[in-house]
Design a protein around this motif. Structure first.
Motif, PDB file in Angstrom:
ATOM      1  N   THR A 145      -3.546   7.245  -3.873  1.00 24.42           N
ATOM      2  CA  THR A 145      -3.580   6.033  -3.064  1.00 24.42           C
ATOM      3  C   THR A 145      -3.465   4.805  -3.965  1.00 24.42           C
ATOM      4  O   THR A 145      -3.939   4.809  -5.110  1.00 24.42           O
ATOM      5  CB  THR A 145      -4.881   5.943  -2.251  1.00 24.42           C
ATOM      6  N   ASN A 151       0.596   5.665  -0.067  1.00 22.94           N
ATOM      7  CA  ASN A 151      -0.232   6.862   0.070  1.00 22.94           C
ATOM      8  C   ASN A 151       0.692   8.077   0.096  1.00 22.94           C
ATOM      9  O   ASN A 151       1.574   8.173   0.952  1.00 22.94           O
ATOM     10  CB  ASN A 151      -1.048   6.788   1.364  1.00 22.94           C
ATOM     11  N   GLU A 160      -4.200  13.826  -2.994  1.00 21.34           N
ATOM     12  CA  GLU A 160      -3.641  12.570  -2.530  1.00 21.34           C
ATOM     13  C   GLU A 160      -3.743  11.492  -3.607  1.00 21.34           C
ATOM     14  O   GLU A 160      -4.731  11.426  -4.353  1.00 21.34           O
ATOM     15  CB  GLU A 160      -4.413  12.147  -1.278  1.00 21.34           C
ATOM     16  N   THR A 205      -6.388   3.606   2.318  1.00 20.95           N
ATOM     17  CA  THR A 205      -5.289   4.205   3.068  1.00 20.95           C
ATOM     18  C   THR A 205      -5.764   5.082   4.214  1.00 20.95           C
ATOM     19  O   THR A 205      -4.967   5.461   5.066  1.00 20.95           O
ATOM     20  CB  THR A 205      -4.407   5.034   2.125  1.00 20.95           C
ATOM     21  N   SER A 206      -7.048   5.428   4.250  1.00 20.45           N
ATOM     22  CA  SER A 206      -7.548   6.324   5.296  1.00 20.45           C
ATOM     23  C   SER A 206      -8.400   5.612   6.338  1.00 20.45           C
ATOM     24  O   SER A 206      -8.957   6.269   7.222  1.00 20.45           O
ATOM     25  CB  SER A 206      -8.354   7.466   4.674  1.00 20.45           C
ATOM     26  N   GLN A 232       0.834  -1.200   0.000  1.00 22.53           N
ATOM     27  CA  GLN A 232       0.000   0.000   0.000  1.00 22.53           C
ATOM     28  C   GLN A 232       0.869   1.251   0.000  1.00 22.53           C
ATOM     29  O   GLN A 232       1.869   1.318   0.728  1.00 22.53           O
ATOM     30  CB  GLN A 232      -0.906  -0.006   1.234  1.00 22.53           C
ATOM     31  N   TYR A 268       0.804  12.572  -0.639  1.00 25.67           N
ATOM     32  CA  TYR A 268      -0.031  13.753  -0.865  1.00 25.67           C
ATOM     33  C   TYR A 268       0.781  15.033  -0.723  1.00 25.67           C
ATOM     34  O   TYR A 268       1.866  15.060  -0.136  1.00 25.67           O
ATOM     35  CB  TYR A 268      -1.214  13.774   0.105  1.00 25.67           C
TER      36      TYR A 268
END
Length: 368
Positions: A142, A116, A140, A236-237, A114, A118
């Motif tokens: 992802t 991520n 962002e 990712t959040s 994964q 931003y």
């Protein structure tokens, strides 16, 4: 004269160590934690110590520079954050950059990689000496894909606007920490800004101290995250618990969810008074016994109705701080942690060193 010689030798050794591990910025914090070694089915120590944290803080006139980075070779992730801020009287503006990669994370018992990253420009105002209101726009990217199959589980761009409030008077110094922290933020993604996602979230954090006995203190931390609306949210959040930061008695990111309630209380008991002893211009600061308990509930928006899903753990350990050459602050910590279920306890050993932090003291105006 001897002090100067020893001090210079120490600094040369540190510089050599930094060059060996190929760090191209001044080190200000190094942490080693999370070891794993099993003695029996009921006894486990986490080895090897797997995390290195670095941070760099510098204030020049009205400019603030903050950099932080972590590499965890046990749980296999790395991230870096850079923040720049410029102050204009009551106002400030700046931007944040972040990149985080999890080389091994799990969804439905399958292993994924994964990433991520931003960029986040922001604008804010100082509402008081220790309080601020900030609005930001985060752009962002992802990406989540299977490690073995390379099947893409989630990939997209997220554009989200946030409004946050922060009041921070924390002074985390021994022998007696004090102050409090309040953080509140609302985040909304917007497809008009190019977002592939659609969600609104509410996040808040509270930290405060209480003092039951002289020189004893209790620190309490509360974290709450909730989806106000959610059609599609980047993986990712999502919230996660497990590991040394949240719920030490559980495995790293063992539980995931769209909502989170977390509470931690730590009781710190000093074992000795600060010793101002001049040994190579170094000072032993404090030794404490730390007793703490944690509880969390994670899941969907109905987590308030499911008390049986509550996770809890407790632990005991000790910590101390030493200031080498009146410049290098080093903290040592050791703890034994146990989740309230049938699993082996986990032992964490942590070394944290702050070696670069400089702020030119300037008086900032604020509203009364």
């Amino acid at each position: 004269m001897k002090k100067i010689i020893f001090k210079n030798i120490f600094l040369i050794v540190v510089a050599f160590f930094v060059s060996v591990i190929n760090l191209k910025a001044d080190i200000s914090e190094a942490k080693l934690k999370e070891m794993s070694l099993s003695f029996s089915p009921d006894s486990e120590i986490s080895l090897p110590n797997g995390v290195i944290d670095l941070s760099f803080q510098q204030t020049i006139s009205s400019n603030d520079f903050n950099f932080s980075s972590r590499y965890d070779y046990l749980d296999n992730y790395i991230f870096s954050n850079l923040d720049y801020r410029y102050h204009i009287k009551l106002f400030f503006f700046g931007f944040g950059l972040s990149d985080k990669i999890l080389f091994e994370t799990f969804y439905s018992d399958a292993k994924y990689i994964q990433r991520n990253r931003y960029i986040m420009p922001y604008l804010g105002i100082n509402t008081s000496k220790n309080s601020e209101v900030t609005t930001a726009v985060k752009f962002e990217e992802t990406y989540t894909a299977g490690v073995d199959s390379l099947l893409t589980l989630d990939r997209g761009k997220n554009a989200a606007v946030s409004l946050g409030f922060l009041r921070n008077t924390l002074e985390e110094t021994l022998p007696l920490s004090k102050g409090s922290k309040t953080y509140i933020q609302i985040t909304k993604s917007f497809d008009r800004l190019g977002s592939d996602y659609d969600y609104t979230s509410f996040d808040t954090e509270f930290s405060f101290f209480s003092y039951p006995v002289k020189n004893h203190f209790i620190r309490s931390d509360i974290v709450f995250g909730y989806p106000l609306s959610e059609i599609r949210r980047p993986l990712t959040s999502v919230y996660a618990i497990g590991g040394i930061d949240l719920m030490r008695g559980y495995k790293f990111r063992e539980f995931l969810g769209d909502s989170l309630i977390y509470w931690k209380t730590g009781y710190h008991i000093p074992l000795s008074k600060p010793i101002e002893k001049d040994i190579l211009d170094s000072t032993f600061k404090i030794l404490t016994i730390d007793i703490f308990s944690e509880a969390a509930r994670i899941g969907d928006k109905y987590i308030f109705e499911r008390y049986s899903d509550t996770k809890a753990s407790f632990g005991i350990g000790f910590s101390c701080t030493i200031k080498f050459f009146q410049a290098l602050n080093t903290a040592f910590a050791f703890s034994v942690n146990k989740a309230i279920d049938s699993r082996a306890p986990t032992i964490y050993m942590e070394i944290s060193t702050i070696s670069y932090e400089r702020k030119n003291k300037i008086k900032k105006p604020f509203l009364k």
